[in-house]
Design a protein around this motif. Structure first.
Motif, PDB file in Angstrom:
ATOM      1  N   ALA A 130       0.831  -1.211   0.000  1.00  0.00           N
ATOM      2  CA  ALA A 130       0.000   0.000   0.000  1.00  0.00           C
ATOM      3  C   ALA A 130       0.862   1.257   0.000  1.00  0.00           C
ATOM      4  O   ALA A 130       0.505   2.284  -0.584  1.00  0.00           O
ATOM      5  N   ALA A 131       2.026   1.165   0.632  1.00  0.00           N
ATOM      6  CA  ALA A 131       2.924   2.322   0.673  1.00  0.00           C
ATOM      7  C   ALA A 131       3.516   2.638  -0.696  1.00  0.00           C
ATOM      8  O   ALA A 131       4.029   3.737  -0.905  1.00  0.00           O
ATOM      9  N   PHE A 132       3.441   1.685  -1.628  1.00  0.00           N
ATOM     10  CA  PHE A 132       3.965   1.913  -2.970  1.00  0.00           C
ATOM     11  C   PHE A 132       2.931   2.495  -3.925  1.00  0.00           C
ATOM     12  O   PHE A 132       3.248   2.847  -5.056  1.00  0.00           O
ATOM     13  N   HIS A 133       1.684   2.587  -3.492  1.00  0.00           N
ATOM     14  CA  HIS A 133       0.665   3.142  -4.382  1.00  0.00           C
ATOM     15  C   HIS A 133       1.001   4.588  -4.722  1.00  0.00           C
ATOM     16  O   HIS A 133       1.486   5.345  -3.883  1.00  0.00           O
ATOM     17  N   ARG A 134       0.709   4.976  -5.942  1.00  0.00           N
ATOM     18  CA  ARG A 134       1.135   6.310  -6.399  1.00  0.00           C
ATOM     19  C   ARG A 134       0.516   7.454  -5.609  1.00  0.00           C
ATOM     20  O   ARG A 134       1.036   8.570  -5.619  1.00  0.00           O
ATOM     21  N   ASP A 135      -0.592   7.202  -4.918  1.00  0.00           N
ATOM     22  CA  ASP A 135      -1.223   8.254  -4.129  1.00  0.00           C
ATOM     23  C   ASP A 135      -0.896   8.177  -2.643  1.00  0.00           C
ATOM     24  O   ASP A 135      -1.448   8.927  -1.844  1.00  0.00           O
ATOM     25  N   SER A 136      -0.010   7.260  -2.263  1.00  0.00           N
ATOM     26  CA  SER A 136       0.290   7.113  -0.838  1.00  0.00           C
ATOM     27  C   SER A 136       1.123   8.292  -0.347  1.00  0.00           C
ATOM     28  O   SER A 136       1.812   8.978  -1.111  1.00  0.00           O
TER      29      SER A 136
END
Length: 447
Positions: free
Chosen positions: A56-62
């Motif tokens: 989840a930390a790699f999602h572009r909106d994180s």
């Protein structure tokens, strides 16, 4: 006095949590075998939660991905400050848990601080390149000539989209970590430990989803002592190189080659040094030599010592367990070791110094390279030509001249052959975690 145990749970998604199963396991101090604490035992369900949080930390909106590079560097600097603040406690905890003498444990904590500061300094200095290139593009209909245009090609080193979720496995605790190797959302594995486990990880990674693998797998490192060496310096570093952390070092100088002109004198001095090493509770700052990390490791080392005696190596000192409480082994010196012996070929991972005699540097290099390992190496000599010749031809990722064990956050560390893949520390380590994206931009010939 034992350090306070503050945390025994799993750290997932920035929180301390119990294992999903509720299971725990006892952690023991190798000094006397007593239980330090009951520690949460992670399993597949916990792995899934940890990987999901990391993904989840790699999602572009994180929030993490939206941080610019300089801000990430400041966070790493803050982390280094906090480790520095608690360095004494962390060193005491490591010594209590693994048996390292407290001075070494504190030194390793400081290396961690230095590594974090170095990484922080690199955060906003990862840069790409531009390539002037012409492009030939075939267009339809086919009878038309291909179009040729100028192009600007940029190479983006994607620090914002690095390798992905990383599974880091340390040598003394590979069990739960190896399970992560099979997880479909883990993109990279960094493992430090034995060759056998490293091979298993590499094979498992290949069967999964072509994960990147960095392996640091130990060695059977040669240290060459020439006739012209500073003998006291060479004896001291040779001892530190193999007895440090009770020999539980991947780059231990476990094969000491001594030129014939000083061989007998070196052996005598090496024995005297080993006999004067202070052994005891690793929390005592005056102690040099603590216990092996656990009973299994102690028994493994003792079995190698027996094998050395059976195969004809000359036991000069040590070789025994100390007492019946804790996992202590005497610093052990074998002389007249021959290349075919088991203790000459296999990684002992214990306080066992094996001394070999040689005549010429050419012979020493040939024998030093006669191993499937290639992590570290060293030479003591006053002859710069011999030093440079050795450093050029020895098959090892690290070469030390008139010293041993020296390493900083800026210097790449890794091995040749079965000692591993990739490098830790330095810019070479950073490259292991980046993706390179090639972006090609068409430019008109005229404005």
């Amino acid at each position: 006095m034992a350090p306070e145990i503050k945390y025994t749970k799993l750290f997932i998604n920035n929180e301390w949590v119990d294992a999903c199963s509720g299971y725990t396991f006892p952690a023991h101090t190798p000094h006397d075998g007593s239980v330090i604490a009951e520690v949460a035992e992670g399993d597949k369900a916990d792995i899934d939660l940890a990987v999901a949080a990391a993904k989840a930390a790699f999602h572009r909106d994180s929030k993490w991905r939206l941080l610019d590079a300089s801000a990430r560097g400041r966070l790493l600097s803050k982390f280094a400050d906090l480790v520095q603040r608690d360095a004494q406690y962390l060193g005491e905890l490591d010594s209590y848990n693994t048996g390292k003498n407290i001075r070494m444990a504190l030194g390793i904590v400081q290396k961690g601080v230095n590594g974090a500061r170095y990484a922080a300094s690199l955060a906003d200095k990862i840069q790409g390149d531009t390539i002037p290139a012409g492009c030939t593009v075939v267009v339809k209909p086919a009878e038309q000539a291909p179009l040729t245009s100028l192009a600007l090609v940029t190479l983006l080193k994607e620090a914002g989209i690095p390798a992905g979720v990383v599974n880091v496995v340390t040598g003394f605790g590979p069990g739960a970590g190896t399970a992560l190797t099979h997880h479909p959302d883990v993109a990279k594995i960094s493992f430090t430990g034995s060759l056998e486990v490293g091979k298993q990880i590499q094979q498992a990674a290949g069967k999964a989803n072509l994960k990147r693998v960095t392996l640091e797998l130990g060695g059977k490192s040669p240290l060459v002592i020439m006739n012209d060496a500073d003998l006291n310096l060479a004896v001291t570093w040779a001892a530190h190189g193999v007895f440090g952390n009770q020999g539980q070092m991947c780059f231990a100088a476990s094969r000491t080659f001594v030129q014939s002109g000083i061989y007998d004198t070196f052996v005598k001095k090496a024995v005297d040094f080993a006999r004067n090493i202070k052994i005891g509770n690793p929390s005592d700052p005056d102690v040099d030599h603590g216990p092996q990390v656990d009973g299994d490791m102690m028994n493994r080392v003792l079995a190698y010592i027996e094998k050395g005696k059976q195969e004809g190596a000359k036991l000069m000192t040590g070789g025994n367990r100390i007492g019946t409480t804790g996992y202590y082994i005497e610093p052990t010196v074998f002389a007249d070791v021959e290349d075919h012996m088991t203790i000459a070929k296999e990684e002992i991972f214990g306080p066992v110094q094996c001394i070999f005699k040689f005549e010429t540097l050419k012979e020493a290099i040939d024998r030093a390279n006669n191993t499937n390992y290639g992590l570290a190496s060293g030479i003591f000599t006053k002859n710069i030509n011999d030093a440079l010749h050795f450093s050029k031809h020895v098959e090892a990722g690290n070469v030390w001249i008139n010293t041993y064990l020296a390493s900083t956050a800026q210097t790449p560390f890794g091995g040749f052959k079965d000692s591993g893949l990739g490098r830790e520390k330095g810019m070479d380590c950073v490259e292991e975690y980046l993706e390179i994206k090639t972006v090609t931009i068409s430019l008109p010939k005229t404005i």
